[in-house]
Design an enzyme around this catalytic site. Structure first.
Site: not given
Ligand code: 13P
Ligand code: G3H
Ligand code: ZN
Length: 311
Positions: A82-83, A256, A259
Site C-alpha cells: 500500500d502506498h 481500501n 481506519s
Molecule cells: P482509511 O483511513 O479510510 O481506512 O483508508 C485506508 C487506505 O486508503 C489505505 O490505503
Molecule cells: O493509507 C494509509 C493506511 O491507512 C496505512 O497507514 O501508513 O499508518 O500504516 P500507515
Molecule cells: Zn490509501
C-alpha cells in the site's frame, strides 16, 4: 492455492458490479480477524501492507502470516504493498513475494508520476506482479505524511487515458472526495463523494479497475465504545456506506479500509481493559479486538462490498 494477483478478482468484480475489500494488516490478530470473516462468507481478499506496517512487523513475518491465512482458509488472497513511494520499495516487495504493489506518485508532477509508475510497471510485469497507480491527491494521514485538505486535489478525468496508456498500470486510484484517517468530513456537513468524476473516468476507461482509498466509514458503534472507555475521538466522520455501495456497483473494484479496522480493534481492547482492569494476559484483550474485526469485515463484505460468495 498460492497467493494470487488481483487480475482475476478485478475482472469478475467489474463485470459483477461489486468490489474487493483491501484491508491493511500489521499483526496476527488483524490478519486472522479479516481472513476468518472472509472465509465464513466466501469472499476473495486483498491484504495490504504499508511501508510503516512492513517496518513494524517485518516483511518476513507478514509474508508468513499471510501464507498461513491462505493455508488455513483456502481463499484467494492477494498480498499488496500500500502506498509504495519509491521504485526500491516496490522492488523489494516484488522480490519478497508480494503479488501486487502500489506506486503512489500522486505527490509528483504528471510527468514524474508517469516516469516513476512506468519504471515500477516494467519490473513488476517482468515478475508476474500487478501495479496500482494514483492520479489526484487525497487529504489525510498516511504514515508520517499529513496532506492538508487545501493541498488535496480531485482526479482530472481528462488525464486518465493518457496516464494509463503511457504507464501500463493495472489499476488506478482516484481522488473523488475520500481521505485517509478517521476525520474525513467537517462535522455537521453532509459527506458527498464526487461520483460524477468516477462516472467520467469510467467512460474514458471502460472495463478498467478503479481503486478507492480512504474508504472507511468510521463506524459510530466502535467510536462510541472507544469514547465510553476513555477515548477522545470527537468529530470522527467517515464515508457513508450507501455511497461506497454505489461506487462498488460502478468501476470501483478495490475499496481500501484501515481506519475502521483500527477502531474495531481499539474498541475491543479498551472495553476489555475497562471491564477487567486487572487483565495482563494480552490474549484477554487482543481476542475481543480480533472478534470485533471479524464482525466488522463480515458486515463490510456482505453489506457494502457485495463480494460474498465470490471466492
Ligand atoms: P482509511 O483511513 O479510510 O481506512 O483508508 C485506508 C487506505 O486508503 C489505505 O490505503
Ligand atoms: O493509507 C494509509 C493506511 O491507512 C496505512 O497507514 O501508513 O499508518 O500504516 P500507515
Ligand atoms: Zn490509501
Amino acid at each position: 492455492m498460492p497467493i494470487v494477483t488481483s487480475t482475476e478478482m478485478f475482472k469478475k468484480a467489474y463485470e459483477g458490479h461489486y468490489a474487493i475489500g483491501a484491508f491493511n494488516v500489521n499483526n496476527m490478530e488483524i490478519i486472522q480477524g479479516i481472513t476468518e470473516a472472509a472465509a465464513e462468507v466466501r469472499s476473495p481478499l486483498i491484504l495490504q501492507v504499508s511501508a510503516g506496517a512492513r517496518k513494524y512487523a517485518k516483511h518476513v513475518y507478514l509474508m508468513k502470516l499471510v501464507e498461513a491465512a491462505e493455508a488455513d482458509t483456502g481463499l484467494p488472497i492477494c498480498l499488496h504493498l500500500d502506498h509504495g513511494d519509491s521504485f526500491e520499495l516496490c522492488k523489494s516487495c516484488i522480490d519478497g513475494g508480494f503479488t501486487s504493489v502500489m506506486i503512489d506518485g500522486s505527490k509528483h508532477s504528471f510527468e514524474e508520476n508517469v516516469a516513476l509508475t512506468k519504471q515500477v510497471v516494467a519490473y513488476a510485469h517482468d515478475h508476474g506482479v500487478v501495479v496500482e497507480a494514483e492520479l489526484g491527491r487525497l487529504a489525510g494521514i498516511e504514515d508520517a505524511v499529513n496532506v492538508k485538505a487545501e493541498d488535496s486535489s480531485y482526479t482530472r478525468p481528462e488525464e486518465v487515458e493518457e496516464f494509463v496508456s503511457r504507464t501500463g498500470c493495472d489499476s488506478l486510484a482516484i481522488a473523488i472526495g475520500t481521505s485517509h484517517g478517521a476525520f474525513k468530513f467537517k462535522p455537521g456537513t453532509k459527506p458527498q463523494l464526487r461520483l460524477d468524476i468516477l462516472e467520467e473516468v469510467e467512460k474514458r476507461l471502460p472495463g478498467f479497475p478503479i481503486v478507492l482509498h480512504g474508504a472507511s466509514s468510521v463506524i459510530p458503534k466502535y467510536v462510541d465504545i472507544i469514547n465510553a472507555n476513555g477515548g477522545k475521538l470527537v468529530d470522527a466522520l467517515g464515508v457513508p456506506e450507501d455511497q461506497l455501495r454505489q461506487a462498488a456497483s460502478m468501476a470501483v473494484c478495490k475499496i481500501n479500509i484501515d481506519s475502521d479496522l483500527r477502531l474495531a480493534m481499539t474498541a475491543g481492547i479498551r472495553e476489555t481493559m475497562a471491564k477487567e482492569p486487572e487483565a495482563f494476559d494480552p490474549r484477554k484483550y487482543l481476542a475481543p479486538g480480533r472478534d470485533n474485526i471479524h464482525e466488522l469485515v463480515k458486515a463490510k463484505i456482505v453489506n457494502v462490498l457485495g463480494s460474498d460468495g465470490k471466492a
